[in-house]
Write a protein that holds these residues in place. Sequence first.
Motif, PDB file in Angstrom:
ATOM      1  N   TRP A 192      12.092  -0.205  -5.095  1.00  0.00           N
ATOM      2  CA  TRP A 192      10.921   0.320  -4.424  1.00  0.00           C
ATOM      3  C   TRP A 192      10.029  -0.731  -3.775  1.00  0.00           C
ATOM      4  O   TRP A 192       9.049  -0.378  -3.116  1.00  0.00           O
ATOM      5  N   TRP A 193      10.348  -2.000  -3.914  1.00  0.00           N
ATOM      6  CA  TRP A 193       9.450  -3.036  -3.408  1.00  0.00           C
ATOM      7  C   TRP A 193       9.224  -2.934  -1.903  1.00  0.00           C
ATOM      8  O   TRP A 193       8.118  -3.160  -1.408  1.00  0.00           O
ATOM      9  N   LEU A 194      10.287  -2.577  -1.158  1.00  0.00           N
ATOM     10  CA  LEU A 194      10.172  -2.546   0.297  1.00  0.00           C
ATOM     11  C   LEU A 194       9.186  -1.462   0.751  1.00  0.00           C
ATOM     12  O   LEU A 194       8.432  -1.659   1.705  1.00  0.00           O
ATOM     13  N   LEU A 195       9.183  -0.338   0.055  1.00  0.00           N
ATOM     14  CA  LEU A 195       8.241   0.721   0.402  1.00  0.00           C
ATOM     15  C   LEU A 195       6.807   0.266   0.162  1.00  0.00           C
ATOM     16  O   LEU A 195       5.907   0.580   0.954  1.00  0.00           O
ATOM     17  N   MET A 196       6.592  -0.486  -0.912  1.00  0.00           N
ATOM     18  CA  MET A 196       5.249  -0.993  -1.177  1.00  0.00           C
ATOM     19  C   MET A 196       4.850  -2.058  -0.158  1.00  0.00           C
ATOM     20  O   MET A 196       3.693  -2.146   0.236  1.00  0.00           O
ATOM     21  N   GLY A 197       5.833  -2.859   0.279  1.00  0.00           N
ATOM     22  CA  GLY A 197       5.554  -3.830   1.337  1.00  0.00           C
ATOM     23  C   GLY A 197       5.185  -3.146   2.641  1.00  0.00           C
ATOM     24  O   GLY A 197       4.289  -3.596   3.363  1.00  0.00           O
ATOM     25  N   ALA A 198       5.876  -2.038   2.951  1.00  0.00           N
ATOM     26  CA  ALA A 198       5.547  -1.271   4.153  1.00  0.00           C
ATOM     27  C   ALA A 198       4.135  -0.698   4.055  1.00  0.00           C
ATOM     28  O   ALA A 198       3.401  -0.637   5.049  1.00  0.00           O
ATOM     29  N   ALA A 199       3.751  -0.280   2.843  1.00  0.00           N
ATOM     30  CA  ALA A 199       2.392   0.230   2.639  1.00  0.00           C
ATOM     31  C   ALA A 199       1.357  -0.874   2.894  1.00  0.00           C
ATOM     32  O   ALA A 199       0.294  -0.626   3.477  1.00  0.00           O
ATOM     33  N   ASP A 200       1.686  -2.106   2.456  1.00  0.00           N
ATOM     34  CA  ASP A 200       0.798  -3.239   2.759  1.00  0.00           C
ATOM     35  C   ASP A 200       0.630  -3.388   4.264  1.00  0.00           C
ATOM     36  O   ASP A 200      -0.483  -3.608   4.768  1.00  0.00           O
ATOM     37  N   GLY A 201       1.745  -3.279   5.000  1.00  0.00           N
ATOM     38  CA  GLY A 201       1.693  -3.424   6.448  1.00  0.00           C
ATOM     39  C   GLY A 201       0.802  -2.382   7.105  1.00  0.00           C
ATOM     40  O   GLY A 201       0.054  -2.693   8.039  1.00  0.00           O
ATOM     41  N   MET A 202       0.858  -1.154   6.636  1.00  0.00           N
ATOM     42  CA  MET A 202       0.012  -0.103   7.201  1.00  0.00           C
ATOM     43  C   MET A 202      -1.464  -0.387   6.945  1.00  0.00           C
ATOM     44  O   MET A 202      -2.315  -0.136   7.799  1.00  0.00           O
ATOM     45  N   LYS A 203      -1.762  -0.944   5.773  1.00  0.00           N
ATOM     46  CA  LYS A 203      -3.155  -1.301   5.460  1.00  0.00           C
ATOM     47  C   LYS A 203      -3.650  -2.410   6.382  1.00  0.00           C
ATOM     48  O   LYS A 203      -4.769  -2.353   6.902  1.00  0.00           O
ATOM     49  N   TYR A 204      -2.802  -3.439   6.615  1.00  0.00           N
ATOM     50  CA  TYR A 204      -3.194  -4.529   7.509  1.00  0.00           C
ATOM     51  C   TYR A 204      -3.423  -4.010   8.923  1.00  0.00           C
ATOM     52  O   TYR A 204      -4.333  -4.468   9.623  1.00  0.00           O
ATOM     53  N   ASN A 205      -2.578  -3.081   9.356  1.00  0.00           N
ATOM     54  CA  ASN A 205      -2.728  -2.533  10.696  1.00  0.00           C
ATOM     55  C   ASN A 205      -4.059  -1.790  10.829  1.00  0.00           C
ATOM     56  O   ASN A 205      -4.805  -1.980  11.803  1.00  0.00           O
ATOM     57  N   LEU A 206      -4.375  -0.967   9.852  1.00  0.00           N
ATOM     58  CA  LEU A 206      -5.613  -0.185   9.899  1.00  0.00           C
ATOM     59  C   LEU A 206      -6.836  -1.094   9.841  1.00  0.00           C
ATOM     60  O   LEU A 206      -7.759  -0.964  10.660  1.00  0.00           O
ATOM     61  N   LYS A 207      -6.840  -2.038   8.901  1.00  0.00           N
ATOM     62  CA  LYS A 207      -7.993  -2.921   8.746  1.00  0.00           C
ATOM     63  C   LYS A 207      -8.142  -3.865   9.932  1.00  0.00           C
ATOM     64  O   LYS A 207      -9.258  -4.143  10.383  1.00  0.00           O
ATOM     65  N   GLY A 208      -7.019  -4.362  10.451  1.00  0.00           N
ATOM     66  CA  GLY A 208      -7.075  -5.272  11.586  1.00  0.00           C
ATOM     67  C   GLY A 208      -7.622  -4.614  12.837  1.00  0.00           C
ATOM     68  O   GLY A 208      -8.393  -5.206  13.596  1.00  0.00           O
ATOM     69  N   ARG A 209      -7.223  -3.379  13.073  1.00  0.00           N
ATOM     70  CA  ARG A 209      -7.712  -2.660  14.245  1.00  0.00           C
ATOM     71  C   ARG A 209      -9.207  -2.386  14.130  1.00  0.00           C
ATOM     72  O   ARG A 209      -9.944  -2.470  15.115  1.00  0.00           O
TER      73      ARG A 209
END
Length: 345
Positions: A253-270
């Motif tokens: 499941w690590w990759l799914l959690m990494g993808a979740a990190d990416g979505m958070k960075y995208n939202l916060k960065g924007r």
Amino acid sequence: MKAVVIDEYGGSDRLRVADMAKPAPGRGKVLVNIEVASINPIDWKVAQGFFTLIPGQSFPLVLGSDFSGVVESVGPGVSGFAVGDAVFGMGSSGVGHTFAEYASVAAKSLSRKPDIVPFDQAAAASLVGVTTLAALKGAAAPGPGKRIFINGGAGGVGSFAVQYAKSQGAEVIATCGEANRQFVTDLGADRVIDYRQCDPVTRLEAIDVIFDTVGTLDPRHYWPVMRRGGRIVSTGNGPRGMEELAGKYGRRWWLLMGAADGMKYNLKGRRAQGVGYSMAFAMPTADRLRRIGELLASGAIKMPIQKSYRMDEAAQAFAASEGGHVRGKLVLLNQWSGAVSEAEQ
């Protein structure tokens, strides 16, 4: 046929050469007599059990992602390819079964190899080229007036990305160790930063695109040096690395959690800086592979190959890749092929 397989997940010591049934091309597929395959980090990560969600993993598991070779036969529903065509492409990212004499590959995941392009160049460029073209598109596309920062300019993806971005007219800044400074400069980088000597962010300003080919940069650290509307694209999932996430959530499941990190960075960065964030995946398409062939044939891209191995030396190649700091690519030559690979001539 001969193939490089593993019987269980583990390190390079698990690899062995086995006799396997020659695959038959099903509907929409092409049987390719492999000439050259290349080593990519995804291959040994799959072997270590970090990508169990990728389908097609039954033991004994034939490894490999990309390739070049000659069409042996075509399956039902295939048009545009004929027996004897020289081709290149990807079986699948991580589980393409290309470390073998033959591989059955979806026709949509390969392209004709230009006559001028050697087999080893085509194989070496396939996955890294697809990754680069998938990453540097849309708002992240390089072009005149754009400043792009490539983290990891000497590796497989990095060496392709530096050349590609420069060929599109962008200003290219890349990181590498001091030993690779001239190498990355020769690839086309306008400026090279030794990541061992300083924090690269202190040498950057007004960046339009960051392509993190190492996959470990913390995007929050780089937002202040980017122009609004910029993009950060990563081959990984940022500062929480694969081993850390796998240790916390398990290798399934690590990759799914990494993808979740990416979505958070995208939202916060924007919200904070108007900077988007996304992960790059090597999804082959006919257009991307055709473009890679054009770039290789024109001389805009030349894949640096650090070393060529025979397929029965795959364990040595894996160990070298696992050690990191490969300059360009490592390739495997199919010594069982009916033809002599151009890479051996």
